[in-house]
Design a protein around this motif. Sequence first.
Motif, PDB file in Angstrom:
ATOM      1  N   LEU A  33      73.686 -47.135  -1.880  1.00  0.00           N
ATOM      2  CA  LEU A  33      73.008 -47.718  -0.724  1.00  0.00           C
ATOM      3  C   LEU A  33      71.568 -47.221  -0.728  1.00  0.00           C
ATOM      4  N   MET A  34      70.649 -48.121  -1.023  1.00  0.00           N
ATOM      5  CA  MET A  34      69.235 -47.767  -1.149  1.00  0.00           C
ATOM      6  C   MET A  34      68.499 -48.097   0.150  1.00  0.00           C
ATOM      7  N   SER A  35      67.390 -47.453   0.360  1.00  0.00           N
ATOM      8  CA  SER A  35      66.563 -47.697   1.530  1.00  0.00           C
ATOM      9  C   SER A  35      65.957 -49.095   1.454  1.00  0.00           C
ATOM     10  N   VAL A  36      65.956 -49.797   2.580  1.00  0.00           N
ATOM     11  CA  VAL A  36      65.375 -51.135   2.667  1.00  0.00           C
ATOM     12  C   VAL A  36      64.319 -51.123   3.763  1.00  0.00           C
ATOM     13  N   LEU A  37      63.165 -51.701   3.476  1.00  0.00           N
ATOM     14  CA  LEU A  37      62.080 -51.803   4.443  1.00  0.00           C
ATOM     15  C   LEU A  37      61.360 -53.120   4.168  1.00  0.00           C
ATOM     16  N   SER A  38      61.453 -54.069   5.108  1.00  0.00           N
ATOM     17  CA  SER A  38      60.897 -55.392   4.873  1.00  0.00           C
ATOM     18  C   SER A  38      60.214 -55.915   6.133  1.00  0.00           C
ATOM     19  N   LEU A  39      58.989 -56.412   5.975  1.00  0.00           N
ATOM     20  CA  LEU A  39      58.209 -57.029   7.047  1.00  0.00           C
ATOM     21  C   LEU A  39      57.926 -58.465   6.634  1.00  0.00           C
ATOM     22  N   ASN A  40      58.210 -59.411   7.534  1.00  0.00           N
ATOM     23  CA  ASN A  40      57.976 -60.825   7.231  1.00  0.00           C
ATOM     24  C   ASN A  40      57.255 -61.507   8.375  1.00  0.00           C
ATOM     25  N   VAL A  41      56.212 -62.271   8.049  1.00  0.00           N
ATOM     26  CA  VAL A  41      55.579 -63.161   9.015  1.00  0.00           C
ATOM     27  C   VAL A  41      56.306 -64.491   8.874  1.00  0.00           C
ATOM     28  N   THR A  42      57.020 -64.883   9.931  1.00  0.00           N
ATOM     29  CA  THR A  42      57.843 -66.095   9.847  1.00  0.00           C
ATOM     30  C   THR A  42      57.183 -67.306  10.488  1.00  0.00           C
ATOM     31  N   ALA A  43      56.127 -67.101  11.276  1.00  0.00           N
ATOM     32  CA  ALA A  43      55.388 -68.213  11.886  1.00  0.00           C
ATOM     33  C   ALA A  43      54.020 -67.701  12.325  1.00  0.00           C
ATOM     34  N   GLY A  44      53.048 -68.598  12.324  1.00  0.00           N
ATOM     35  CA  GLY A  44      51.726 -68.257  12.837  1.00  0.00           C
ATOM     36  C   GLY A  44      50.894 -67.390  11.926  1.00  0.00           C
ATOM     37  N   GLU A  56      34.564 -70.140  27.630  1.00  0.00           N
ATOM     38  CA  GLU A  56      35.160 -69.391  26.523  1.00  0.00           C
ATOM     39  C   GLU A  56      34.231 -68.261  26.065  1.00  0.00           C
ATOM     40  N   TYR A  57      32.925 -68.522  26.008  1.00  0.00           N
ATOM     41  CA  TYR A  57      31.977 -67.471  25.649  1.00  0.00           C
ATOM     42  C   TYR A  57      31.916 -66.375  26.710  1.00  0.00           C
ATOM     43  N   ASN A  58      32.017 -66.759  27.982  1.00  0.00           N
ATOM     44  CA  ASN A  58      31.920 -65.786  29.079  1.00  0.00           C
ATOM     45  C   ASN A  58      33.209 -65.016  29.329  1.00  0.00           C
ATOM     46  N   PHE A  59      34.362 -65.685  29.198  1.00  0.00           N
ATOM     47  CA  PHE A  59      35.640 -65.060  29.581  1.00  0.00           C
ATOM     48  C   PHE A  59      36.646 -64.943  28.437  1.00  0.00           C
ATOM     49  N   GLY A  60      36.323 -65.534  27.305  1.00  0.00           N
ATOM     50  CA  GLY A  60      37.210 -65.441  26.146  1.00  0.00           C
ATOM     51  C   GLY A  60      38.305 -66.495  26.152  1.00  0.00           C
ATOM     52  N   ILE A  61      39.149 -66.413  25.146  1.00  0.00           N
ATOM     53  CA  ILE A  61      40.284 -67.330  24.998  1.00  0.00           C
ATOM     54  C   ILE A  61      41.550 -66.498  25.167  1.00  0.00           C
ATOM     55  N   ASP A  62      42.266 -66.742  26.271  1.00  0.00           N
ATOM     56  CA  ASP A  62      43.473 -65.963  26.589  1.00  0.00           C
ATOM     57  C   ASP A  62      44.556 -66.112  25.529  1.00  0.00           C
ATOM     58  N   ALA A  63      44.837 -67.347  25.134  1.00  0.00           N
ATOM     59  CA  ALA A  63      45.964 -67.614  24.226  1.00  0.00           C
ATOM     60  C   ALA A  63      45.469 -68.342  22.985  1.00  0.00           C
ATOM     61  N   VAL A  64      45.028 -67.580  21.986  1.00  0.00           N
ATOM     62  CA  VAL A  64      44.595 -68.164  20.718  1.00  0.00           C
ATOM     63  C   VAL A  64      45.802 -68.739  19.992  1.00  0.00           C
ATOM     64  N   GLY A  65      46.881 -67.994  19.949  1.00  0.00           N
ATOM     65  CA  GLY A  65      48.111 -68.398  19.268  1.00  0.00           C
ATOM     66  C   GLY A  65      49.039 -67.213  19.156  1.00  0.00           C
ATOM     67  N   SER A  66      50.149 -67.425  18.472  1.00  0.00           N
ATOM     68  CA  SER A  66      51.154 -66.381  18.345  1.00  0.00           C
ATOM     69  C   SER A  66      51.638 -66.300  16.903  1.00  0.00           C
ATOM     70  N   THR A  67      51.899 -65.083  16.460  1.00  0.00           N
ATOM     71  CA  THR A  67      52.469 -64.843  15.135  1.00  0.00           C
ATOM     72  C   THR A  67      53.828 -64.185  15.330  1.00  0.00           C
ATOM     73  N   THR A  68      54.853 -64.720  14.682  1.00  0.00           N
ATOM     74  CA  THR A  68      56.189 -64.140  14.767  1.00  0.00           C
ATOM     75  C   THR A  68      56.433 -63.281  13.532  1.00  0.00           C
ATOM     76  N   VAL A  69      56.856 -62.032  13.770  1.00  0.00           N
ATOM     77  CA  VAL A  69      57.165 -61.112  12.678  1.00  0.00           C
ATOM     78  C   VAL A  69      58.590 -60.591  12.836  1.00  0.00           C
ATOM     79  N   THR A  70      59.219 -60.305  11.697  1.00  0.00           N
ATOM     80  CA  THR A  70      60.534 -59.670  11.696  1.00  0.00           C
ATOM     81  C   THR A  70      60.478 -58.449  10.802  1.00  0.00           C
ATOM     82  N   MET A  71      61.268 -57.442  11.172  1.00  0.00           N
ATOM     83  CA  MET A  71      61.401 -56.251  10.369  1.00  0.00           C
ATOM     84  C   MET A  71      62.873 -56.039  10.063  1.00  0.00           C
ATOM     85  N   GLU A  72      63.174 -55.651   8.822  1.00  0.00           N
ATOM     86  CA  GLU A  72      64.527 -55.268   8.433  1.00  0.00           C
ATOM     87  C   GLU A  72      64.420 -53.914   7.758  1.00  0.00           C
ATOM     88  N   SER A  73      65.135 -52.933   8.320  1.00  0.00           N
ATOM     89  CA  SER A  73      64.973 -51.580   7.800  1.00  0.00           C
ATOM     90  C   SER A  73      66.252 -50.770   7.999  1.00  0.00           C
TER      91      SER A  73
END
Length: 194
Positions: A33-44, A56-73
């Motif tokens: 049984l070996m050590s496993v460490l995995s990071l994946n970007v699954t979306a975004g 937008e210049y004065n107050f910014g952009i609240d929601a640019v987008g989202s990135t989904t990540v998973t970890m298996e360890s």
Amino acid sequence: MKYALRLIILLLILQSTKLSGQDTETVAFTASLMSVLSLNVTAGAVQTATFDTPAEYNFGIDAVGSTTVTMESTSNWDLKIRAANFINGGASIPINNLGVWCQATGAHTFGSEVTCSYTSLANAKGVTTIDQILINNGSGNRGNAADNTFNLNWTMGTMNGTMNGTSMFTQVANGTIGALGTFNTTVNLTLTAL
């Protein structure tokens, strides 16, 4: 009597033939049984923030987008984040104008198996040029992707949390951001076993 003696001899011969028709070997088996460490970007994996209104210049952009990540360890872990400043030729945008905040969408939740200090837009993490902890071990975060799934929600120029406290408009006006145009960077996420 001869018949009985012949029968006994025949049975003995058959019995010894049956015994000599078998052979036994063994197989040594090892499970590693070996050590496993995995990071994946699954979306975004690609995000774009377009500043094209005064708000937008004065107050910014609240929601640019989202990135989904998973970890298996198989061991507990932490996730760090960093990026270089945005670049366009000789001009740059300080990277701390980019912010991120996290949502736990897997079985592991913040405040239990994992921790994150940046769980809302109001306390967004300003990205820096050096590795900073984004998500950390709580009571034990080892597990598979069903346990460790997270949304990284991107914001830019909003001046929230530890982000740059000066508006994008002011940074353009005072020369901190030396030009208009398209600027690029790459955000690095690093998963480390503890």
